[in-house]
Write a protein that holds these residues in place. Sequence first.
Motif, PDB file in Angstrom:
ATOM      1  N   GLY A   1      46.053  23.890  24.179  1.00 19.01           N
ATOM      2  CA  GLY A   1      46.711  23.279  25.316  1.00 19.01           C
ATOM      3  C   GLY A   1      47.712  24.183  26.000  1.00 19.01           C
ATOM      4  N   GLY A   2      48.026  25.302  25.375  1.00 17.50           N
ATOM      5  CA  GLY A   2      48.996  26.229  25.927  1.00 17.50           C
ATOM      6  C   GLY A   2      48.382  27.179  26.944  1.00 17.50           C
ATOM      7  N   SER A   3      49.208  28.124  27.393  1.00 12.38           N
ATOM      8  CA  SER A   3      48.794  29.066  28.430  1.00 12.38           C
ATOM      9  C   SER A   3      49.153  30.497  28.041  1.00 12.38           C
ATOM     10  CB  SER A   3      49.495  28.734  29.754  1.00 12.38           C
ATOM     11  OG  SER A   3      49.149  27.455  30.226  1.00 12.38           O
ATOM     12  N   LEU A   4      48.386  31.414  28.555  1.00  9.48           N
ATOM     13  CA  LEU A   4      48.676  32.838  28.457  1.00  9.48           C
ATOM     14  C   LEU A   4      48.259  33.500  29.762  1.00  9.48           C
ATOM     15  CD1 LEU A   4      47.414  33.889  24.886  1.00  9.48           C
ATOM     16  CD2 LEU A   4      49.781  33.882  25.679  1.00  9.48           C
ATOM     17  N   ARG A   5      48.909  34.600  30.085  1.00 13.25           N
ATOM     18  CA  ARG A   5      48.528  35.386  31.257  1.00 13.25           C
ATOM     19  C   ARG A   5      48.247  36.804  30.808  1.00 13.25           C
ATOM     20  NH1 ARG A   5      52.003  37.613  36.370  1.00 13.25           N
ATOM     21  NH2 ARG A   5      50.453  37.280  38.017  1.00 13.25           N
ATOM     22  N   LEU A   6      47.007  37.203  30.967  1.00 16.55           N
ATOM     23  CA  LEU A   6      46.617  38.567  30.635  1.00 16.55           C
ATOM     24  C   LEU A   6      46.748  39.456  31.863  1.00 16.55           C
ATOM     25  CD1 LEU A   6      43.375  37.940  28.527  1.00 16.55           C
ATOM     26  CD2 LEU A   6      45.774  37.907  27.798  1.00 16.55           C
ATOM     27  N   SER A   7      47.122  40.705  31.621  1.00 12.44           N
ATOM     28  CA  SER A   7      47.203  41.698  32.683  1.00 12.44           C
ATOM     29  C   SER A   7      46.366  42.904  32.293  1.00 12.44           C
ATOM     30  CB  SER A   7      48.654  42.146  32.899  1.00 12.44           C
ATOM     31  OG  SER A   7      49.486  41.073  33.259  1.00 12.44           O
ATOM     32  N   CYS A   8      45.856  43.584  33.296  1.00 12.16           N
ATOM     33  CA  CYS A   8      45.098  44.812  33.074  1.00 12.16           C
ATOM     34  C   CYS A   8      45.478  45.781  34.187  1.00 12.16           C
ATOM     35  CB  CYS A   8      43.612  44.537  33.079  1.00 12.16           C
ATOM     36  SG  CYS A   8      42.574  46.017  33.077  1.00 12.16           S
TER      37      CYS A   8
ATOM     38  N   PHE B   1      40.868  28.760  33.854  1.00 10.61           N
ATOM     39  CA  PHE B   1      41.249  30.163  34.006  1.00 10.61           C
ATOM     40  C   PHE B   1      41.230  30.539  35.484  1.00 10.61           C
ATOM     41  CE2 PHE B   1      39.639  31.854  29.606  1.00 10.61           C
ATOM     42  CZ  PHE B   1      40.364  30.853  28.967  1.00 10.61           C
ATOM     43  N   THR B   2      42.116  31.448  35.853  1.00 13.66           N
ATOM     44  CA  THR B   2      42.158  31.961  37.212  1.00 13.66           C
ATOM     45  C   THR B   2      42.296  33.479  37.177  1.00 13.66           C
ATOM     46  OG1 THR B   2      43.230  29.934  38.014  1.00 13.66           O
ATOM     47  CG2 THR B   2      43.323  31.875  39.440  1.00 13.66           C
ATOM     48  N   ILE B   3      41.382  34.148  37.845  1.00  8.61           N
ATOM     49  CA  ILE B   3      41.463  35.602  37.951  1.00  8.61           C
ATOM     50  C   ILE B   3      42.085  35.955  39.299  1.00  8.61           C
ATOM     51  CG2 ILE B   3      39.122  35.843  38.898  1.00  8.61           C
ATOM     52  CD1 ILE B   3      38.899  38.476  37.300  1.00  8.61           C
ATOM     53  N   SER B   4      42.921  36.964  39.301  1.00  8.93           N
ATOM     54  CA  SER B   4      43.545  37.427  40.540  1.00  8.93           C
ATOM     55  C   SER B   4      43.811  38.927  40.413  1.00  8.93           C
ATOM     56  CB  SER B   4      44.847  36.662  40.817  1.00  8.93           C
ATOM     57  OG  SER B   4      45.787  36.879  39.773  1.00  8.93           O
TER      58      SER B   4
ATOM     59  N   LYS C   1      49.669  47.055  42.815  1.00  9.51           N
ATOM     60  CA  LYS C   1      50.102  47.379  41.449  1.00  9.51           C
ATOM     61  C   LYS C   1      48.944  47.808  40.558  1.00  9.51           C
ATOM     62  CE  LYS C   1      54.090  44.269  41.575  1.00  9.51           C
ATOM     63  NZ  LYS C   1      54.770  43.108  40.948  1.00  9.51           N
ATOM     64  N   ASN C   2      47.755  47.966  41.156  1.00 10.41           N
ATOM     65  CA  ASN C   2      46.563  48.366  40.381  1.00 10.41           C
ATOM     66  C   ASN C   2      46.345  47.457  39.173  1.00 10.41           C
ATOM     67  OD1 ASN C   2      46.258  50.451  42.165  1.00 10.41           O
ATOM     68  ND2 ASN C   2      46.467  52.092  40.670  1.00 10.41           N
ATOM     69  N   THR C   3      46.545  46.175  39.360  1.00 12.49           N
ATOM     70  CA  THR C   3      46.515  45.249  38.236  1.00 12.49           C
ATOM     71  C   THR C   3      45.653  44.035  38.548  1.00 12.49           C
ATOM     72  OG1 THR C   3      48.722  45.950  37.540  1.00 12.49           O
ATOM     73  CG2 THR C   3      47.938  43.856  36.680  1.00 12.49           C
TER      74      THR C   3
END
Length: 122
Positions: free
Chosen positions: A15-22, A67-70, A75-77
């Motif tokens: 039920g929680g959230s995380l935000r991944l960065s690349c 999920f949402t991709i952006s 910032k090249n991210t």
Amino acid sequence: QVQLTESGGGLVQAGGSLRLSCTASGVTFRYYPMGWFRQAPGEEREFVAAITFSLSTKYDEPVKGRFTISRDNAKNTVFLQMNSLKPEDTAVYYCAASKNAISTDPAAYSYWGQGTQVTVSS
């Protein structure tokens, strides 16, 4: 030399959230379609989401609506916002860059990050 570096993984309750960065280096990031894939132990690497340079997106069915991709080309991210996480989302998450169109096939992607672990507890 192209390098993709993921961050943001961790342990979270269901039920929680995380935000991944690349973050990418060594490429003209804004021209590259970008994808997120995941791989659970003993499983094949599977498509999660992808985004084109023109911000069109594609999602695998199990993550649609959660999920949402952006991307931030300045910032090249590329990001993957993951909400309403489930135990079955547990996997190593990889970002990847394609030289062509976005695809659900990992073979279409030329560059890969090292992966970041996401663990969702029940």
